[in-house]
Enzyme design. Structure first.
Site, PDB file in Angstrom:
ATOM      1  N   THR A  28       0.686  -1.376  -0.059  1.00 19.90           N
ATOM      2  CA  THR A  28      -0.018  -0.049  -0.060  1.00 19.90           C
ATOM      3  C   THR A  28       0.900   1.213  -0.115  1.00 19.90           C
ATOM      4  O   THR A  28       0.731   2.149  -0.761  1.00 19.90           O
ATOM      5  CB  THR A  28      -0.883   0.181   1.399  1.00 19.90           C
ATOM      6  OG1 THR A  28      -1.659  -1.191   1.236  1.00 19.90           O
ATOM      7  CG2 THR A  28      -2.032   1.085   1.149  1.00 19.90           C
ATOM      8  N   ALA A  40       0.545 -11.292  -0.016  1.00 19.81           N
ATOM      9  CA  ALA A  40      -0.249  -9.769   0.102  1.00 19.81           C
ATOM     10  C   ALA A  40       0.841  -8.441   0.265  1.00 19.81           C
ATOM     11  O   ALA A  40       1.870  -8.831   0.469  1.00 19.81           O
ATOM     12  CB  ALA A  40      -1.549  -9.824   1.010  1.00 19.81           C
ATOM     13  N   HIS A  41       0.313  -7.445   0.164  1.00 18.14           N
ATOM     14  CA  HIS A  41       0.747  -6.082   0.467  1.00 18.14           C
ATOM     15  C   HIS A  41       1.372  -6.229   1.679  1.00 18.14           C
ATOM     16  O   HIS A  41       0.955  -6.511   2.807  1.00 18.14           O
ATOM     17  CB  HIS A  41      -0.142  -5.069   0.247  1.00 18.14           C
ATOM     18  CG  HIS A  41      -1.501  -4.975   1.073  1.00 18.14           C
ATOM     19  ND1 HIS A  41      -2.104  -4.009   1.640  1.00 18.14           N
ATOM     20  CD2 HIS A  41      -2.301  -6.183   1.387  1.00 18.14           C
ATOM     21  CE1 HIS A  41      -3.009  -4.246   2.209  1.00 18.14           C
ATOM     22  NE2 HIS A  41      -3.239  -5.469   2.087  1.00 18.14           N
ATOM     23  N   ASN A  42       2.589  -5.586   1.643  1.00 23.25           N
ATOM     24  CA  ASN A  42       3.345  -5.217   2.683  1.00 23.25           C
ATOM     25  C   ASN A  42       3.899  -6.454   3.308  1.00 23.25           C
ATOM     26  O   ASN A  42       4.452  -6.284   4.844  1.00 23.25           O
ATOM     27  CB  ASN A  42       2.689  -4.507   3.369  1.00 23.25           C
ATOM     28  CG  ASN A  42       2.424  -2.795   3.208  1.00 23.25           C
ATOM     29  OD1 ASN A  42       1.326  -2.414   2.366  1.00 23.25           O
ATOM     30  ND2 ASN A  42       3.549  -2.067   3.413  1.00 23.25           N
TER      31      ASN A  42
END
Lengths: 355, 355, 355
Positions: free
Chosen positions: C227, C246-248
């Site tokens: 993000t 997933a993100h991060n």
């Protein structure tokens, strides 16, 4: 780009508590924010960071709405922006400071293959090596990025963002502002065979896929066409990566389908259903509105509206928590049974003596 | 297109009971069928619909074969087509009314890249931006749709239907009438590393993939090449979307592998094995002929032929049902243990008094 | 190609015990090896094959190191190559006899689309219908195979092997010798929405993905961009097929992530973590160095370093084994409870009589 806290608050619809003149040049999470950054706090778990953050401004809910805090305990050099929905306000700030990359300028790449009787509205972009087959319609400002495929007769609405490397097979219907990420396949054949003579005979999959406005579908997903009729994804539903949606599934509006979920054929979801990661649903069941299913659950039965289910097989979450608590201490319960057995044997022996 | 019930029955090999002269113009499921439609009934669960369906004709098994029904209770305006396998007859009717889309006319798209020493049999189609590397052979009437890749030395049989956006890596062998859906990868490297000096060293994956006649592989699947030798998918096996088949797996004939299944390296499946959705199999095990494994199961041991297993870890299904029933009432069993404990303590106390 | 056992031993760093003059022309597993083949034995389970194998030479650990064996019990016609890490020595032999296919000759295919300000180091290959957008840098001898996409501003190191049909979205950073298999997507948007007014509003995903040296990512994977900040895959980590990151997420060095694993947002893995097939991790947790999680486990909490966890929810493996053993015999425990109940009732009745 930079804005004062006062200017930002105006744009976000927030109320300022101190520090309106501070200049903000960026946005970051509360743990990594630096001087000049705006951050936000929506969850009480992160409240302790308020005293240590390097951010120059924080978006907060009014004290007492989600949690209590005292302005006097927050360093006075930090500007506060009070907003009922800090996460949403932060999203808006993030968009201000990081506007989305502008799509490619409209036009059809010379290496793209455009079929016969294709309708291309104003502002359409079709990238290198894309194939757009006969009788396709692409709505205004829709973007098809490189190496994507749009099969014959498909209709896409306005401002869709497709690809690169997306496959939309024949006869698919997409609403406006639909986003589809790479390696996703829309309209693959449903998985249906009739056994006869010891072999599996393919059932023709002659239905389609209908996707509502504002749907987003992640990367590597597979959305099968209906055997007959339509597989349906309702308006505003968001689908993460590597999700499988089988033939004739019907998903309502504003649902959240997390990564690696699998939904079997003909299952129906209401509106605002949330399926967490790796959930599996068997076919021909119904989940009511506002149902939430926890990660890795396996659902084999209908779930009534407004329920929270989990486990495999999934049951009501409060029941499942009690079951799991019992399971986690089962070795001790088994020991208890053995102890009881010994005590009973002893009682029996004593009683036999007493006779 | 339209046919009388009598004509249809002739084509499907069904026997007519009343209404042979009725005209049929379409086919639909029993719940959605309208006047002029043919439908079918194979499952007793749908029997009540016989009284309410709007269909003009229904394919049914002979009464008493799968379930009982009485001709006099079915509206006399509905024609009956009696067939031992109603689902298969319906499949044939569906194919009559919805013939599969004809593949593109044979030819090599000018944007396709064809390597050296490639054999293209009569009727082959290779679509836009496909790459067919050196030494590939494509059998008669095989179709490779847009943006697909066929690696050097691969051999495809007749009437295969590949892509769009499929990757077949070097040295793969496909039989006749193999269908592979978009985003699927055949012949990716097996996942093998040897640890040495605290790091993982890649084991060369020098084997191949062999796929039998009439295999269908869904969208977004990954079928790894063997480390040495071949990963094998037997004739007639059908694989759903997002399935992972690891290196050196051997799958028998006429198996059904449902979506999101993962099969680890060197595991062997017999013939007519069914793996339901999201099942995981560890490596180096064997499942006998006609094994069925229920959804989300995790299999860590060999399974003998003709078994039905489920759970994680998977055990015989009838055993697993008993286990799950016990688990679902475990909180009550734990309470029962505590109650017993109190009663025993009381007995012990009383006995101590009695002394 | 052929070598004597003595020559081979020199190249592998092994010590010969008999048969140094035997000629080796190939390598195979111990069950399928033929005359002229080299094989290996690293696992005591395969020890019985030593007496029956047709191989001409076997790589073995020193007797007593992993297991005991007696030279006199092994057919004297079989040459032994003694090596501390037989699997690693075998990997080296496999590479000798099956050198990896040489990458295509350097060059940019005329159908590839190269943007502005792209840096192409010496030896770079870009295949047919690839798109390399503006401001990309490709390091020395990096290969991008057909129909792949490299988004603007991405930086790839040296000797990377990408594709075919891989998507690397804008602003991704790859180290040296990174391998990415087909249909994988790097840098897709993280799955994040803020609710407001009953709808889900997309949170801009403005971060990136950073992949270290010597990382390998299988086919059909999805690695989301952060993000804000970076999603990180550490040096030497190996990822199997159909994995979701997933993100991060931050993954350490030399980890092994097996097929169909899903890792939710912001979760952190230490170094040398192993996640077996179909494992799911919720977001915002941390797994320490050297953690192993067994197949199909669901992890909802931090795991300390050097632990072995399994189950859903995952707990320490030795504890989980006891729980599962209790669960598997639960129907009998339930019967035991009922038996105890009867015996207590009888005791109570007798005691009532005694009064």
């Amino acid at each position: 780009m930079s804005l004062t806290v006062q200017e930002l608050a105006g744009q976000l619809g927030a109320r300022v508590e101190g520090g309106g003149e501070i200049t903000i040049a960026g946005v970051r999470g509360i743990e990594t924010a630096q001087a000049g950054d705006l951050t936000f706090l929506a969850n009480v778990k992160y409240l302790p960071y308020l005293k240590t953050t390097q951010a120059s401004a924080v978006i907060l809910p009014p004290s007492g709405q989600r949690f209590r805090y005292d302005r006097s305990e927050i360093p006075s050099c930090i500007a506060l922006l009070i907003h009922d929905n800090p996460y949403f306000a932060f999203l808006q700030a993030l968009t201000l400071f990081h506007p989305p990359p502008s799509p490619p300028a409209p036009g059809i790449d010379p290496s793209a293959r455009i079929g016969k009787n294709v309708t291309l509205a104003e502002g359409v972009y079709v990238g290198p090596s894309c194939v757009v087959e006969d009788d396709v319609a692409l709505g205004e400002s829709t973007t098809i990025l490189a190496n994507s495929f749009v099969g014959r007769g498909s209709k896409l609405g306005r401002q869709c963002m497709i690809g690169p490397l997306v496959t939309i097979l024949y006869g698919s219907t997409l609403g406006d502002r639909v986003r589809i990420h790479p390696s996703t396949v829309i309209g693959s054949d449903g998985f249906g065979y009739a056994p006869e003579g010891g072999q599996h005979h393919k059932i023709p999959q002659v239905g389609g896929v209908t996707i509502g406005d504002d749907v987003e579908i992640g990367a590597g997903c597979t959305i099968d066409r209906a055997t007959m009729g339509q597989t349906i994804i309702g308006r505003g539903t968001k689908i993460d990566n590597l999700v499988q949606i089988a033939h004739n599934v019907e998903i309502g509006e504003d649902c959240i389908i997390v990564s690696q979920v699998g939904i079997s054929g003909s299952t129906k979801l209401g509106n605002r259903v949330t399926l967490a990661g790796q959930v599996g649903l068997i076919g021909h069941i119904e989940l009511g509105d506002n149902v939430t299913v926890a990660a890795q659950s396996g659902v084999a039965k209908d779930i009534p509206a407004n329920s929270f289910y989990f486990g495999s097989p999934a049951v009501d979450a409060s029941r499942q928590k009690r079951i799991l608590a019992s399971v986690s201490s089962l070795p001790e319960h088994v020991k208890a049974i053995k102890r009881l057995e010994r005590r009973i044997a002893e009682l029996e022996a004593r009683l036999a003596e007493n006779k």
